[in-house]
Design an enzyme around this catalytic site. Structure first.
Site, PDB file in Angstrom:
ATOM      1  N   CYS A   1       3.272  -3.550 -11.880  1.00 38.49           N
ATOM      2  CA  CYS A   1       4.106  -4.492 -11.149  1.00 38.49           C
ATOM      3  C   CYS A   1       3.371  -5.895 -11.131  1.00 38.49           C
ATOM      4  O   CYS A   1       2.348  -6.116 -11.785  1.00 38.49           O
ATOM      5  CB  CYS A   1       2.757  -3.962  -9.876  1.00 38.49           C
ATOM      6  SG  CYS A   1       3.449  -4.435  -8.342  1.00 38.49           S
TER       7      CYS A   1
ATOM      8  N   CYS B   1      -2.640  -8.361  -6.116  1.00 38.08           N
ATOM      9  CA  CYS B   1      -3.458  -7.303  -5.567  1.00 38.08           C
ATOM     10  C   CYS B   1      -4.861  -7.469  -6.693  1.00 38.08           C
ATOM     11  O   CYS B   1      -4.921  -6.616  -6.968  1.00 38.08           O
ATOM     12  CB  CYS B   1      -2.966  -6.081  -5.146  1.00 38.08           C
ATOM     13  SG  CYS B   1      -1.350  -6.491  -4.511  1.00 38.08           S
TER      14      CYS B   1
ATOM     15  N   CYS C   1      -6.608  -3.958  -7.566  1.00 35.70           N
ATOM     16  CA  CYS C   1      -4.769  -2.219  -8.201  1.00 35.70           C
ATOM     17  C   CYS C   1      -5.136  -2.318  -9.046  1.00 35.70           C
ATOM     18  O   CYS C   1      -4.508  -3.237 -10.481  1.00 35.70           O
ATOM     19  CB  CYS C   1      -3.865  -2.773  -7.095  1.00 35.70           C
ATOM     20  SG  CYS C   1      -2.045  -1.784  -8.041  1.00 35.70           S
TER      21      CYS C   1
ATOM     22  N   CYS D   1       3.542  11.887   0.368  1.00 40.76           N
ATOM     23  CA  CYS D   1       3.231  10.792   0.446  1.00 40.76           C
ATOM     24  C   CYS D   1       3.740  10.043  -1.855  1.00 40.76           C
ATOM     25  O   CYS D   1       2.901  10.113  -2.065  1.00 40.76           O
ATOM     26  CB  CYS D   1       2.821  10.157   0.912  1.00 40.76           C
ATOM     27  SG  CYS D   1       2.242   8.193   0.480  1.00 40.76           S
TER      28      CYS D   1
ATOM     29  N   CYS E   1       6.351  11.249   3.373  1.00 42.51           N
ATOM     30  CA  CYS E   1       5.978   9.363   3.394  1.00 42.51           C
ATOM     31  C   CYS E   1       6.382   8.596   2.190  1.00 42.51           C
ATOM     32  O   CYS E   1       6.042   9.431   0.412  1.00 42.51           O
ATOM     33  CB  CYS E   1       4.653   9.355   3.964  1.00 42.51           C
ATOM     34  SG  CYS E   1       3.883   8.028   3.547  1.00 42.51           S
TER      35      CYS E   1
ATOM     36  N   CYS F   1       2.296   4.883   8.579  1.00 39.34           N
ATOM     37  CA  CYS F   1       0.475   4.594   8.568  1.00 39.34           C
ATOM     38  C   CYS F   1       0.927   3.594   7.839  1.00 39.34           C
ATOM     39  O   CYS F   1       1.085   2.537   7.115  1.00 39.34           O
ATOM     40  CB  CYS F   1       1.057   5.454   7.366  1.00 39.34           C
ATOM     41  SG  CYS F   1      -0.218   5.338   6.632  1.00 39.34           S
TER      42      CYS F   1
ATOM     43  N   ARG G   1      -7.252   8.348   8.778  1.00 42.11           N
ATOM     44  CA  ARG G   1      -7.580   8.855   7.279  1.00 42.11           C
ATOM     45  C   ARG G   1      -8.554   8.704   6.055  1.00 42.11           C
ATOM     46  O   ARG G   1      -8.948   7.360   6.245  1.00 42.11           O
ATOM     47  CB  ARG G   1      -6.283   8.913   6.553  1.00 42.11           C
ATOM     48  CG  ARG G   1      -5.982   9.302   5.072  1.00 42.11           C
ATOM     49  CD  ARG G   1      -4.884   9.805   4.975  1.00 42.11           C
ATOM     50  NE  ARG G   1      -3.573  10.525   5.342  1.00 42.11           N
ATOM     51  CZ  ARG G   1      -2.660   9.550   6.131  1.00 42.11           C
ATOM     52  NH1 ARG G   1      -2.167   8.804   5.403  1.00 42.11           N
ATOM     53  NH2 ARG G   1      -1.461   9.932   7.218  1.00 42.11           N
TER      54      ARG G   1
HETATM   55  N1  SAM Z   1       3.039  -0.985  -4.485  1.00 39.53           N
HETATM   56  C1  SAM Z   1       3.192  -0.663  -3.130  1.00 39.53           C
HETATM   57  C2  SAM Z   1       2.616  -2.186  -2.544  1.00 39.53           C
HETATM   58  O1  SAM Z   1       1.395  -2.380  -2.480  1.00 39.53           O
HETATM   59  O2  SAM Z   1       2.397  -1.610  -0.534  1.00 39.53           O
HETATM   60  C3  SAM Z   1       3.017   1.103  -2.832  1.00 39.53           C
HETATM   61  C4  SAM Z   1       1.860   1.398  -3.639  1.00 39.53           C
HETATM   62  S1  SAM Z   1      -0.097   0.626  -3.071  1.00 39.53           S
HETATM   63  C5  SAM Z   1      -1.239   0.607  -4.172  1.00 39.53           C
HETATM   64  C6  SAM Z   1      -1.016   1.349  -1.935  1.00 39.53           C
HETATM   65  C7  SAM Z   1      -1.995   1.055  -1.397  1.00 39.53           C
HETATM   66  O3  SAM Z   1      -2.802   1.408  -1.699  1.00 39.53           O
HETATM   67  C8  SAM Z   1      -3.156  -0.160  -1.189  1.00 39.53           C
HETATM   68  O4  SAM Z   1      -1.674  -0.986  -0.221  1.00 39.53           O
HETATM   69  C9  SAM Z   1      -3.825  -0.512  -1.291  1.00 39.53           C
HETATM   70  O5  SAM Z   1      -4.544  -0.921   0.053  1.00 39.53           O
HETATM   71  C10 SAM Z   1      -4.169   1.174  -1.838  1.00 39.53           C
HETATM   72  N2  SAM Z   1      -4.724   0.842  -3.051  1.00 39.53           N
HETATM   73  C11 SAM Z   1      -4.852   0.238  -4.356  1.00 39.53           C
HETATM   74  N3  SAM Z   1      -5.810   0.247  -5.705  1.00 39.53           N
HETATM   75  C12 SAM Z   1      -6.860   0.594  -4.749  1.00 39.53           C
HETATM   76  C13 SAM Z   1      -8.219   0.664  -4.909  1.00 39.53           C
HETATM   77  N4  SAM Z   1      -8.408   0.277  -6.501  1.00 39.53           N
HETATM   78  N5  SAM Z   1      -8.696   1.377  -3.645  1.00 39.53           N
HETATM   79  C14 SAM Z   1      -8.754   1.381  -2.704  1.00 39.53           C
HETATM   80  N6  SAM Z   1      -7.361   1.343  -2.651  1.00 39.53           N
HETATM   81  C15 SAM Z   1      -6.263   0.685  -3.469  1.00 39.53           C
HETATM   82 FE1  SF4 Z   2       1.785  -3.826  -6.765  1.00 38.00          FE
HETATM   83 FE2  SF4 Z   2      -0.648  -2.608  -6.714  1.00 38.00          FE
HETATM   84 FE3  SF4 Z   2      -0.180  -4.223  -5.431  1.00 38.00          FE
HETATM   85 FE4  SF4 Z   2       1.242  -1.669  -4.762  1.00 38.00          FE
HETATM   86  S1  SF4 Z   2      -1.124  -3.130  -4.169  1.00 38.00           S
HETATM   87  S2  SF4 Z   2       1.901  -4.027  -4.771  1.00 38.00           S
HETATM   88  S3  SF4 Z   2       1.544  -1.063  -6.799  1.00 38.00           S
HETATM   89  S4  SF4 Z   2      -0.074  -5.348  -7.377  1.00 38.00           S
END
Ligand code: SAM
Ligand code: SF4
Ligand code: DTB
Length: 330
Positions: free
Chosen positions: A56, A60, A63, A100, A132, A192, A264
């Protein structure tokens, strides 16, 4: 017992007062709201699948799927529809009613991959599950296309407060997130939206995020509360583990502020005991993710969760449970 009101005008001061209530009193209050607005014997069972993993472009900080961090995940392009439907079937057989699909995208693009996702949405919907998706940012038109394909809900989290957000993500803004939520709502898709605790944020940031969520024009239908899963290679890998009591406090406050939402208990269950999870259900959580994995990290197995439901006398909430019944209460 005080009547439950659905409010969209919570002040920061009021939320602070609720959040800072002595813990057992807070749990009691949340449990009372829960009993008046929800069937407490039921927990919604949702299953996640990462249909496009890693690589990606975003930054974030939590992530594991961001290309710029050196994590151990296996990068994978968009899955084929048949493989996705086979996993959805397995989840349904294990008692899950919502499926989802998550993609490591910054945003949806109008291309063949999106067409394939639309096909997956149709397929899962035809299986009788609530579908979802969480695919990043969406335009109004894309949200409408997903709705037309049978999408039931869209997950897009605020993650943290508007103030702390820039410390966690710099590649898109808080307003971008709010805009996507608006687009989803306009398409008539269930929203959500929740967040993560343990990112290094203050209590004020948690309160601020709950303030934004609970003052949206319509409360999200579901509010995932995630504990940070610390993944090696991400900037937040060395954060202290989220204290279980902070999860309870967050869940209880969310339940009081948004009585009709599904709250949730999301990321973090793999590191919680059954009794800890039970207290979260007591405090108003009524939804979980099941399946061996969340997107890329561990989650309790279907079997462990089945055992927990037996032990606590919980039953999975049926799919498409008539929202009007709930609305009639108010
Ligand atoms: N890429 C898309 C986005 O960012 O909207 C969808 C997938 S993203 C992985 C969905 C959500 O997963 C993020 O907004 C975050 O809230 C949660 N998430 C991701 N990594 C995480 C982590 N290490 N611990 C807890 N929640 C996490
Ligand atoms: Fe990309 Fe992870 Fe951020 Fe979703 S949460 S936009 S997968 S870096
Ligand atoms: C949400 O709030 N939590 C889920 C779902 N929505 C997409 C994701 C949790 C991801 C945890 C880290 C991982 O497994 O990659």
């Amino acid at each position: 017992m005080q009547d439950v009101q659905i409010r969209h005008d919570w002040s920061i001061e009021e939320i602070k007062e609720i959040y800072n209530t002595p813990l057992l009193e807070l749990v009691f209050r949340a449990a009372s709201v829960h009993r008046q607005t929800q069937d407490t014997a039921e927990v919604q069972v949702c299953t996640l699948l990462s249909i496009k993993t890693g690589g990606c472009t975003e930054d974030c900080a939590y992530c594991p799927q961001a290309a710029r961090y050196n994590t151990d995940i296996k990068v994978h392009g968009l899955m084929q529809k048949d493989a996705v439907l086979a996993y959805a079937q397995k989840a349904r057989d294990a008692g899950s009613t919502r499926f989802c699909m998550g993609a490591a995208w910054r945003e949806v693009r109008d291309n063949r991959d999106f067409d394939r996702v639309l096909d997956m949405v149709k397929g899962v919907n035809e299986m009788g599950m609530e579908v979802c998706c969480t695919l990043g940012m969406l335009t109004e038109e894309q949200a409408q296309k997903l709705a037309d394909a049978g999408l039931y809900a869209y997950n897009h989290n605020l993650d943290t407060s508007g103030e702390y957000y820039e410390q966690i993500i710099t590649t898109r803004t808080y307003d971008d997130r709010l805009k996507t939520l608006d687009n989803v709502r306009k398409a008539g898709v269930s929203v959500c939206c929740g967040g993560i605790i343990g990112l290094g944020e203050s209590h004020e940031d948690r309160i601020g995020m709950l303030h934004t969520l609970s003052n949206l024009p319509v409360h999200p239908d579901s509010v995932p509360i995630n504990a940070l899963t610390r993944v090696k290679g991400t900037p937040l890998e060395n954060m202290p583990k989220v204290q279980f009591w902070d999860m309870v406090r967050m869940i209880a406050t969310t339940r009081i502020l948004m009585p009709k939402a599904m709250v949730r208990l999301s990321a973090g269950r793999a590191e919680m005991s059954m009794s800890e999870q039970a207290l979260c259900f007591m405090a108003g959580a009524n939804s979980i993710f099941t399946g061996e994995k969340l997107l890329t990290t561990a989650n309790p197995s279907f079997e462990e969760d089945h055992m927990m439901f037996e032990l606590l006398g919980l039953k999975p909430r049926e799919a498409f449970k008539n929202q009007e019944i709930q609305e009639a209460i108010f």
